[in-house]
Design an enzyme around this catalytic site. Structure first.
Site, PDB file in Angstrom:
ATOM      1  N   HIS A 123       0.850  -1.100   0.262  1.00 15.47           N
ATOM      2  CA  HIS A 123       0.022  -0.085   0.120  1.00 15.47           C
ATOM      3  C   HIS A 123       0.854   1.322  -0.001  1.00 15.47           C
ATOM      4  CE1 HIS A 123      -2.958   3.059   1.981  1.00 15.47           C
ATOM      5  NE2 HIS A 123      -3.764   2.104   1.533  1.00 15.47           N
ATOM      6  N   LYS A 226     -10.299  -0.443  10.730  1.00 17.93           N
ATOM      7  CA  LYS A 226     -10.433  -1.601   9.864  1.00 17.93           C
ATOM      8  C   LYS A 226     -10.847  -2.885  10.602  1.00 17.93           C
ATOM      9  CE  LYS A 226      -7.110  -0.095   6.331  1.00 17.93           C
ATOM     10  NZ  LYS A 226      -7.944   0.558   5.241  1.00 17.93           N
ATOM     11  N   CYS A 366      -4.635   2.551  -3.774  1.00 17.86           N
ATOM     12  CA  CYS A 366      -3.424   3.150  -3.174  1.00 17.86           C
ATOM     13  C   CYS A 366      -2.375   2.445  -3.334  1.00 17.86           C
ATOM     14  CB  CYS A 366      -3.470   3.411  -1.557  1.00 17.86           C
ATOM     15  SG  CYS A 366      -4.938   4.474  -1.324  1.00 17.86           S
TER      16      CYS A 366
END
Lengths: 412, 143
Positions: A123, A226, A366
């Site tokens: 990422h 998350k 990303c």
């Protein structure tokens, strides 16, 4: 046999709504997950009863807030099996955690010619901080490649770990491909050549049991939102010896010991890295989240996601024109699946699915260097969590077929 | 609701433009070239222009993108040919206002006025405006 997680779905109030007149199917969990009622209630309760600043003031509310705040540090430590709570730093999220290691720790150690090893599927938050550090120190950023089915290429990693490699920073689960990286094995390899290992656990902590001591990583970063907590709260775990070597990037209140006119001394680890009033409600919500996830059971969550993925991938592949990326072996995947429909842009797919009540992500996630390596500019990504169901899988497949029909002549 | 609302966004003429875009390609002798990126999906769109007597004489666009960005680019190229820098600036402003849901006088936009349905899909506004922003920047480039 894994526990049936069906009863837990009712704990998530946001899922009980219609979106575009259809029951919401939330398949964007790798971006952020929905919050269980107990977490929402914990935040409300904190503001209704216990709100005060932490680590100062002797009044009752301040004590209550501080106690919950520090109790969460212990909960986090236990959850990821760290040795003690003082190895747990609260941050804004994975991004801040990784920047802190990159700038506060690695930057002071790296010299021109040293190498930082990451993978091509990182990422941007585990990539751009290393680019910055490489530019500032003259170290070289080296990438481990992938196998054809989108797993980290262990042989390539082995070849690229040399005496020059000082830092190895890898994601445990790709947020695009869903592939699970064997961090323990890679850490052993990296330690063998004397490198420091950092693991990006943003996608793994919510979905599988984590034991940082078993993995033996030196630093481990993840985000609360998350997992089910509020946004703006994250964690950096670090081994004591390395945390003592790390420099704070922010200075001010909360992190000091004594302040004189011309110099100051700082608190011990971990508090010296937590300048300013912290995200107290975020920390407390993280504690409630961990208690909730413990009740569900991380082993069960991982098993549940694998059942969903094993159900979904064959159905996806059976649709002509669908290309599924990532490992074919379900054992090597988490609940993240990237795919494309031939001749149809991911944004068009995502808009059409949204009109059918289904939330997915479309874009580069990303991870632009990975997209380039995959030869695409973007993908559609579905990502599953403990509350998703086989029935939702079925509805999703029907919606995807309807989408394909709608654009049947292709548009590119 | 299902896919019925999608018809508001993906009108037949939009799908046709996306499938068979006009002025797709590049100009050998481009005088003004602008390349823009849609940050959400990473798509790249290039617009090339040649001006003659202060008006756009030739235009081409290239790059990949979603239906909305490709159709919008195709329509944009149709509409700006023969227009001056000032006229194009005004068209781009009106187009942006239109896809943001504002009342506009759409006579200036020609066929591109059909993209007004984008206003109901806020996540897609950037897809629609990308080509127009590129045109705006291209006409403002010094040769």
């Amino acid at each position: 046999m894994a526990k049936n997680l069906k009863k837990y779905r009712a704990d998530f109030p946001i899922l009980k709504q219609l979106v575009n007149d259809e029951p919401l199917i939330y398949f964007d969990n790798a971006a952020t997950v929905q919050k269980p009622q107990v977490v929402i209630d914990t935040i409300s309760h904190y503001y209704e009863h216990d709100n005060a600043n932490v680590h100062r003031g002797v009044h009752t509310l301040a004590e209550r807030a501080t106690e919950q705040f520090e109790a969460t540090r212990q909960l986090v430590a236990d959850f990821i099996h760290s040795k003690s709570a003082d190895e747990i730093l609260f941050t804004k999220g994975t991004t801040e955690s990784l920047n802190l290691v990159a700038q506060g720790f690695a930057q002071n150690r790296l010299k021109p010619g040293d190498e930082i090893l990451i993978s091509i599927m990182e990422h941007h938050s585990n990539l751009v901080p290393w680019q910055q550090v490489a530019q500032k120190t003259g170290a070289k950023l080296v990438y481990v490649g992938l196998t054809d089915d989108g797993r980290l290429d262990i042989n390539d990693a082995r070849q690229k770990m040399t005496g020059k490699t000082k830092i190895v920073s890898l994601t445990q689960i790709s947020n695009v491909l869903g592939s699970i990286t064997p961090i323990k094995e890679l850490t052993r390899m990296a330690h063998h050549i004397g490198a420091i290992v950092i693991c990006d656990g943003a996608q793994s902590v919510p979905n599988m049991p984590i034991d940082v001591r078993d993995l033996d990583v030196d630093f481990f970063a993840f985000s609360g939102h998350k997992m089910g907590a509020a946004t703006g709260i994250g964690v950096l775990y670090g081994k004591n010896t390395y945390l003592n070597d790390m420099q704070p990037l922010e200075f001010g209140g909360e992190m000091i010991d004594f302040v004189e006119e011309q110099r100051s001394t700082f608190k011990e680890v971990p508090w010296k890295f937590e300048a300013g009033t912290p995200n107290i409600e975020g920390v407390i919500s993280l504690g409630a989240t961990i208690n909730y996830l413990k009740e569900v059971g991380m082993v069960n969550i991982h098993a549940h996601e694998q059942v969903l993925v094993a159900d979904l991938i064959p159905m996806l592949k059976a649709i002509p024109g669908v290309v599924v990326y990532g490992p074919t072996d379900i054992e090597q995947r988490s609940g993240v699946i990237s795919f494309n429909l031939v001749n149809l842009h991911p944004h068009d797919v995502a808009t059409a699915l949204d009109m059918q009540g289904i939330a997915v992500r479309a874009g580069h996630h990303c991870a632009q260097p990975l997209m380039k390596r995959m030869g695409v500019s973007s993908t559609v990504r579905i990502s599953l969590y403990l509350y998703n169901t086989l029935e939702e899988n079925q509805k999703f497949i029907e919606a995807l077929i309807a989408t394909k029909e709608f654009f049947k002549n292709g548009t590119i | 609701m299902g896919l019925s609302k999608l018809d508001n966004l993906y009108r037949q003429v939009i799908l046709e433009h996306a499938t068979h875009p006009h002025h797709h390609g590049s100009l050998d002798d481009s005088e003004k070239t602008i390349e823009l990126r849609n940050p959400t999906c990473g798509d790249v769109l290039k617009v090339e222009l040649i001006m003659a007597n202060d008006k756009v004489q030739k235009v081409a666009f290239s790059g990949t993108g979603c239906t909305i960005s490709q159709a919008s680019a195709s329509m944009m190229t149709d509409e700006i040919i023969g227009k001056s820098k000032e006229e194009i600036e005004e068209m781009v402003t009106i187009f942006s206002e239109m896809v943001m849901g504002q009342e506009i006088d759409d006579d200036l936009l020609g066929e591109a006025a059909i993209l007004e349905g984008v206003a109901q899909f806020p996540a897609r506004i950037k897809c629609a405006t990308l080509a127009w922003k590129a045109a705006y920047q291209a006409v403002n480039l010094e040769n």
